[in-house]
Scaffold this motif. Structure first.
Motif, short mmCIF file in Angstrom:
data_model
loop_
_atom_site.label_atom_id
_atom_site.label_comp_id
_atom_site.label_asym_id
_atom_site.label_seq_id
_atom_site.Cartn_x
_atom_site.Cartn_y
_atom_site.Cartn_z
N GLU A 73 10.53 -23.46 8.45
CA GLU A 73 10.33 -23.33 7.01
C GLU A 73 10.97 -24.46 6.23
OE1 GLU A 73 12.02 -19.56 6.11
OE2 GLU A 73 10.79 -18.48 7.57
N ARG A 74 11.62 -25.38 6.90
CA ARG A 74 12.32 -26.47 6.22
C ARG A 74 11.33 -27.46 5.61
NH1 ARG A 74 17.95 -26.91 7.24
NH2 ARG A 74 17.76 -28.94 6.20
N ASP A 75 11.68 -27.97 4.44
CA ASP A 75 10.80 -28.90 3.72
C ASP A 75 10.58 -30.18 4.52
OD1 ASP A 75 10.52 -27.16 1.60
OD2 ASP A 75 12.14 -28.07 0.42
N GLU A 76 11.64 -30.65 5.25
CA GLU A 76 11.49 -31.88 6.02
C GLU A 76 10.35 -31.77 7.03
OE1 GLU A 76 14.25 -30.07 5.71
OE2 GLU A 76 16.08 -31.30 5.68
N ILE A 77 10.24 -30.60 7.65
CA ILE A 77 9.22 -30.38 8.67
C ILE A 77 7.87 -30.10 8.05
CG2 ILE A 77 8.51 -28.82 10.54
CD1 ILE A 77 11.46 -28.58 11.32
N LEU A 78 7.82 -29.21 7.07
CA LEU A 78 6.54 -28.82 6.45
C LEU A 78 5.84 -30.00 5.81
CD1 LEU A 78 7.60 -25.44 4.82
CD2 LEU A 78 5.99 -25.74 6.71
N SER A 79 6.56 -30.82 5.06
CA SER A 79 5.92 -31.95 4.37
C SER A 79 5.38 -32.97 5.35
CB SER A 79 6.92 -32.60 3.40
OG SER A 79 8.06 -33.07 4.10
N ALA A 80 6.14 -33.25 6.43
CA ALA A 80 5.68 -34.23 7.42
C ALA A 80 4.46 -33.73 8.19
CB ALA A 80 6.82 -34.56 8.39
N VAL A 81 4.45 -32.45 8.55
CA VAL A 81 3.31 -31.89 9.30
C VAL A 81 2.07 -31.85 8.43
CG1 VAL A 81 2.43 -29.81 10.42
CG2 VAL A 81 4.77 -30.57 10.87
N ASN A 82 2.19 -31.41 7.20
CA ASN A 82 1.02 -31.36 6.30
C ASN A 82 0.45 -32.75 6.06
OD1 ASN A 82 0.41 -28.64 5.62
ND2 ASN A 82 2.28 -28.53 4.39
N ALA A 83 1.32 -33.74 5.92
CA ALA A 83 0.86 -35.11 5.69
C ALA A 83 0.08 -35.63 6.89
CB ALA A 83 2.05 -36.01 5.39
N GLN A 84 0.58 -35.37 8.11
CA GLN A 84 -0.13 -35.86 9.30
C GLN A 84 -1.42 -35.10 9.52
OE1 GLN A 84 1.92 -37.61 12.60
NE2 GLN A 84 0.93 -36.21 14.05
N ASN A 85 -1.45 -33.80 9.25
CA ASN A 85 -2.70 -33.04 9.39
C ASN A 85 -3.78 -33.60 8.48
OD1 ASN A 85 -1.92 -31.25 11.39
ND2 ASN A 85 -1.15 -29.72 9.96
N ALA A 86 -3.40 -34.04 7.30
CA ALA A 86 -4.37 -34.63 6.38
C ALA A 86 -4.94 -35.93 6.95
CB ALA A 86 -3.72 -34.88 5.02
N LEU A 87 -4.08 -36.71 7.60
CA LEU A 87 -4.53 -37.97 8.19
C LEU A 87 -5.40 -37.75 9.43
CD1 LEU A 87 -1.27 -40.12 7.99
CD2 LEU A 87 -3.37 -40.45 6.66
N ASP A 113 2.06 -22.86 7.08
CA ASP A 113 2.05 -23.29 5.69
C ASP A 113 2.45 -22.12 4.81
OD1 ASP A 113 0.46 -23.57 2.96
OD2 ASP A 113 0.84 -25.58 3.75
N PRO A 114 3.47 -22.26 3.97
CA PRO A 114 3.93 -21.12 3.17
C PRO A 114 2.91 -20.62 2.16
CG PRO A 114 5.06 -23.15 2.53
CD PRO A 114 4.29 -23.47 3.76
N ALA A 115 1.99 -21.48 1.74
CA ALA A 115 0.99 -21.06 0.74
C ALA A 115 -0.15 -20.29 1.38
CB ALA A 115 0.46 -22.29 0.01
N SER A 116 -0.68 -20.78 2.51
CA SER A 116 -1.83 -20.15 3.15
C SER A 116 -1.47 -19.26 4.33
CB SER A 116 -2.80 -21.24 3.62
OG SER A 116 -2.19 -22.02 4.64
#
Length: 416
Positions: free
Chosen positions: A257-271, A387-390
């Motif tokens: 649930e840490r922001d460091e992990i969530l933001s990096a994973v979401n960014a790479q999934n988009a790429l 993902d905390p939102a979905s």
């Protein structure tokens, strides 16, 4: 059936190859051993035990003739150093043998505990506790190599029980499995009251370097066969799995649930949303190729990012509890890591798929893995990253833990 599993012992000499050999061939591998139940056991006119049976399986598959001589342990080692034999077993890692021989992958995994009759929580040191050991044992060799003073050396584990019961020693170091085997034959009053985990100790075959120089690929082929002949060596029991789960839940349960992990994973999934299997495989090949080259743009792009820096920092702060950390995206590709991995794509491995496709959010514990170079064991524990939102699964967090440090952290326990 017994004739297929055991080889006949003639005095102190045993010749074996696929169960029987009538004469020694020129390329016969000469091994020495001593009697150490349950690994080497004398049963009347036969030599048996788990290591003996394992070696029969391995050498039969390799079509390697071999002979075994039984003798006092110190002589068994000395003869290999003198070139009078090609190896000795079953042995733990020992500094003096490393000068003239190389240790195989494990034939057995021992769990060494300190046993005592008082609930001391202090670490065992040679200055405060009287230590006993079995003469010629792997435990005695380890104690002496690590600077312990051994006050009493005896000929059997049973004698250690009696010395402990009489108060003539305070503690001794023993393999849990061997100790429990011995205890079944003794009165309950002799059972030690407390045990404290010290370490895993692997037992294998020390092959002389002169022999290995003459057969360059022998040790690799021998090690590979161990996993077919002894798959149970690399299994954890229920209690060890519970302890691993407890340590993981306490220390790492909130990490996905840490922001460091969530933001990096979401960014790479988009790429990576348009990547197909051929493209993933190509990236994985590029990663493995870069491991052999000084120029490594793909590896550096992951190992040098901010998430990897944070993961490396967490590993360094763990006092060697953490062996490695990997964060993947939803395809199983590395997003961040604390150590350079051998491949870029984890998607074809159980440590990713068993967690990612789990119908619940339960963690997945992998099997016990042995690192031959480090001569240590680790277990990977994998958690879903959502993902905390979905609430959709967007990746996997994989943490490798040093099983020995987990068990040591558990402290002193009563003996069942």
């Amino acid at each position: 059936m017994a004739g297929k599993r055991y080889c006949a012992l003639f005095g102190l000499f045993l010749a074996c190859w696929a169960g029987a050999v009538t004469s020694l061939a020129a390329d016969t591998l000469r091994l020495n051993t001593d009697i150490f139940p349950p690994y080497q056991v004398r049963e009347g006119e036969t030599l048996s035990g788990t290591s003996v049976v394992a070696l029969e399986c391995i050498f039969k598959t390799l079509r390697q003739p071999y002979s075994v001589r039984v003798m006092p342990w110190q002589r068994a080692i000395h003869e290999v150093g003198q070139g009078k034999a090609d190896g000795f077993f079953s042995a733990t890692n020992m500094q003096r043998a490393n000068r003239f021989a190389a240790l195989s992958a494990p034939l057995a995994l021992e769990k060494w505990y300190w046993y005592s009759n008082r609930p001391t929580t202090a670490e065992v040191t040679d200055s405060e506790l009287r230590i006993g050991a079995v003469r010629g044992s792997n435990q005695l060799a380890w104690l002496l190599e690590h600077g312990y003073t051994v006050e009493q050396q005896v000929s059997s584990t049973e004698q250690l029980f009696k010395l402990l019961d009489l108060g003539r020693i305070d503690t001794f170091l023993a393999d849990q499995r061997t100790l429990r085997t011995e205890l079944t034959k003794l009165p309950p009053a002799l059972r030690p009251e407390y045990e404290r985990f010290q370490q895993y100790s692997t037992l294998g075959v020390y092959f002389s370097k002169a022999f290995l120089d003459s057969k360059s690929d022998f040790l690799q082929r021998f090690n590979q066969q161990i996993f077919f002949c002894l798959p149970e060596v690399h299994m954890l029991n229920d209690d060890e799995r519970k302890q691993l789960a407890a340590v993981h839940d306490k220390l790492f349960n909130s990490w996905p649930e840490r922001d460091e992990i969530l933001s990096a994973v979401n960014a790479q999934n988009a790429l990576h949303q348009d990547l197909n299997i051929p493209a993933i495989m190509q990236l994985d090949r590029q990663w493995r190729d870069e491991l052999k080259k000084p120029d490594a743009p793909l590896i550096n792009s992951v190992a040098g990012n901010s998430l990897s820096e944070w993961l490396s920092d967490q590993q360094q702060k763990s006092n060697n509890l953490i062996t490695e950390i990997i964060v993947t995206d939803q395809l199983g590709l590395n997003v961040g890591l604390s150590e350079i991995t051998t491949d870029y794509w984890q998607g074809d491995e159980a440590k990713f798929s068993e967690a990612f496709f789990n119908r619940t959010d339960a963690t997945y514990q992998g099997r016990l893995e042995y690192d031959q170079s480090a001569q240590g064991y680790q277990v990977h524990i994998s958690s879903q990253i959502r993902d905390p939102a979905s609430n959709e699964i967007i990746g996997v967090l994989i943490i490798g833990l040093d099983i020995q440090r987990v068990l040591r952290a558990n402290g002193l326990t009563g003996v069942n």
